[in-house]
Scaffold this active site. Structure first.
Site, short mmCIF file in Angstrom:
data_model
loop_
_atom_site.label_atom_id
_atom_site.label_comp_id
_atom_site.label_asym_id
_atom_site.label_seq_id
_atom_site.Cartn_x
_atom_site.Cartn_y
_atom_site.Cartn_z
N THR A 140 -5.78 -1.43 6.94
CA THR A 140 -5.82 -2.89 7.02
C THR A 140 -7.23 -3.33 7.39
O THR A 140 -7.52 -4.52 7.47
CB THR A 140 -4.86 -3.39 8.12
OG1 THR A 140 -5.06 -2.60 9.29
CG2 THR A 140 -3.42 -3.27 7.68
N LYS A 182 0.83 -1.21 0.00
CA LYS A 182 0.00 0.00 0.00
C LYS A 182 0.88 1.27 0.00
O LYS A 182 0.65 2.20 -0.77
CB LYS A 182 -0.95 0.00 1.21
CG LYS A 182 -1.95 -1.18 1.16
CD LYS A 182 -3.01 -1.11 2.24
CE LYS A 182 -2.52 -1.39 3.62
NZ LYS A 182 -2.01 -2.78 3.82
N THR A 183 1.91 1.27 0.87
CA THR A 183 2.79 2.44 0.93
C THR A 183 3.56 2.60 -0.38
O THR A 183 3.73 3.71 -0.88
CB THR A 183 3.79 2.29 2.11
OG1 THR A 183 3.02 2.01 3.28
CG2 THR A 183 4.60 3.54 2.33
N ARG A 222 6.59 -8.24 1.69
CA ARG A 222 7.47 -7.77 2.80
C ARG A 222 8.04 -8.97 3.56
O ARG A 222 9.20 -8.98 3.96
CB ARG A 222 6.67 -6.87 3.76
CG ARG A 222 7.58 -6.20 4.80
CD ARG A 222 6.77 -5.52 5.89
NE ARG A 222 6.01 -4.41 5.37
CZ ARG A 222 4.95 -3.89 5.98
NH1 ARG A 222 4.50 -4.40 7.11
NH2 ARG A 222 4.31 -2.86 5.44
N ASP A 263 -1.51 6.64 6.32
CA ASP A 263 -1.52 5.22 6.63
C ASP A 263 -2.47 5.00 7.82
O ASP A 263 -2.69 5.93 8.60
CB ASP A 263 -0.08 4.80 7.01
CG ASP A 263 0.12 3.30 6.85
OD1 ASP A 263 -0.78 2.62 6.35
OD2 ASP A 263 1.20 2.82 7.23
#
Ligand code: ADE
Length: 337
Positions: free
Chosen positions: A162, A68-69, A221, A113
């Site tokens: 999330t 997302k980032t 990640r 975020d």
């Protein structure tokens, strides 16, 4: 508050966070996976660029670690503008948001975020900001009291969460573009591992990359983190290349099983099947049984277990899913499915 990652207490973690940033794609062309999202995003960005407007506000939802980032930073990059980064809990007071908004230049991207964690007052300031690029500034100078409309530069808000489901309807409805990121398939993850290994100067073959790709819970990640740990094993063993057997042994030693479940996942399945004997369990009870925070369990662990049939949510609580029994070579005990 802006352009910084959260502080961490460990220098090793800091270094790895730093490395994680260097592994992120720098252009949309380098982005692997999430093909539908990337293709649509490309269209929306090109159209906005041609109209010389900021792209519409974008909401990105999905489990942690899926990019997302990264996507937010690529939106800014593709628009040729500046990215400003903050998070829901970091914007404590309305003034924090107003200062940030005032610093934006036309077409900048403001990334928030954990947007589901904004306070109610801050969220309500965002509504007119997102719709009309304006907020009411309250003034009380001498006898003069009231509100003046304050204009801000046309910008794009990119929100990440999330917990897509817990975003309020008024906030959600103000986003023009909504993307839900799903777990990556093994083929995409294998390409990501090969790409990251290349950037880190590591030798890895297809088997080694495949092994990591299959055990990273569908999450880039985690794939990159496992790659760093497997590299440690390769280095200590003076292995010239990360091959499948080396990756398999290293991941086994780290307690990551062949489905990619880590020790917490394994404790969850064990609690559901053994401690609670297949009976439905509430989230608080389950969290206490596996010594994890309930929110962490819901946001980090459950989505992968649910998506892969290891866990099922029933109206009476959580139960182990058919895949959990299969994975553990056990007969299905529950008559709930
Ligand atoms: N590194 C982490 N996520 C990635 C992605 N989706 N594509 C390419 N490299 C990545």
């Amino acid at each position: 508050m802006t352009d910084k990652k959260p502080h961490s207490l460990s220098p090793q973690r800091d270094r790895e966070d730093e490395q994680e940033w260097t592994l992120r794609p720098q252009q949309l062309d380098e982005y692997i996976g999430q093909e539908e999202i990337v293709a649509n995003l490309r269209v929306f960005l090109q159209a906005a660029r041609e109209r010389q407007e900021p792209v519409d506000h974008i909401l990105l939802s999905g489990p942690p670690g899926l990019g997302k980032t990264t996507l937010a930073s690529l939106v800014a990059r593709e628009m040729g503008t500046q990215l400003r980064t903050t998070s829901g809990p970091a914007i404590e007071r309305p003034i924090d948001l107003l200062v940030l908004l005032n610093s934006l230049r036309p077409k900048d991207v403001l990334f928030i975020d954990e947007i589901h964690r904004l306070s109610k007052v801050v969220e309500e300031i965002l509504y007119p900001v997102m719709e009309d690029l304006a907020f009411d500034r309250v003034i009380s100078k001498g006898m003069k009291k009231g509100a003046v409309k304050h204009k801000i530069a046309p910008f794009s808000l990119v929100g990440a969460t999330t917990r897509g489901g817990s975003l309020s309807a008024p906030l959600r409805s103000r986003f023009g573009i909504l993307f839900h990121l799903d777990y990556y398939d093994a083929a995409a993850l294998q390409r990501i591992v090969v790409r990251s290994a290349g950037l880190m100067g590591l030798s890895i073959d297809d088997g080694g990359a495949h092994e990591i790709a299959c055990r990273c819970r569908g999450t880039p990640r985690i794939a990159n983190r496992l790659l760093r740990r497997v590299r440690d094993f390769a280095q200590v063993e003076s292995a010239p290349m990360i091959v499948q057997e080396l990756a398999r042994v290293a991941l086994d030693k780290m307690g990551i099983d062949r489905a990619g479940l880590d020790r917490v996942d394994q404790r969850i399945l064990d609690a559901l099947i053994h401690k609670f004997d297949g009976r439905p369990v509430g989230i608080a009870t389950l969290a206490a049984a596996v010594h994890e925070d309930a929110a962490n369990l819901e946001e980090v662990y459950e989505p992968f277990l649910l998506a892969n049939g290891f866990l099922i949510k029933t109206p009476r609580g959580r139960v182990a899913g058919p895949q959990a029994y299969k994975h553990l070579n056990m007969p299905i005990q529950s008559e709930l499915f």
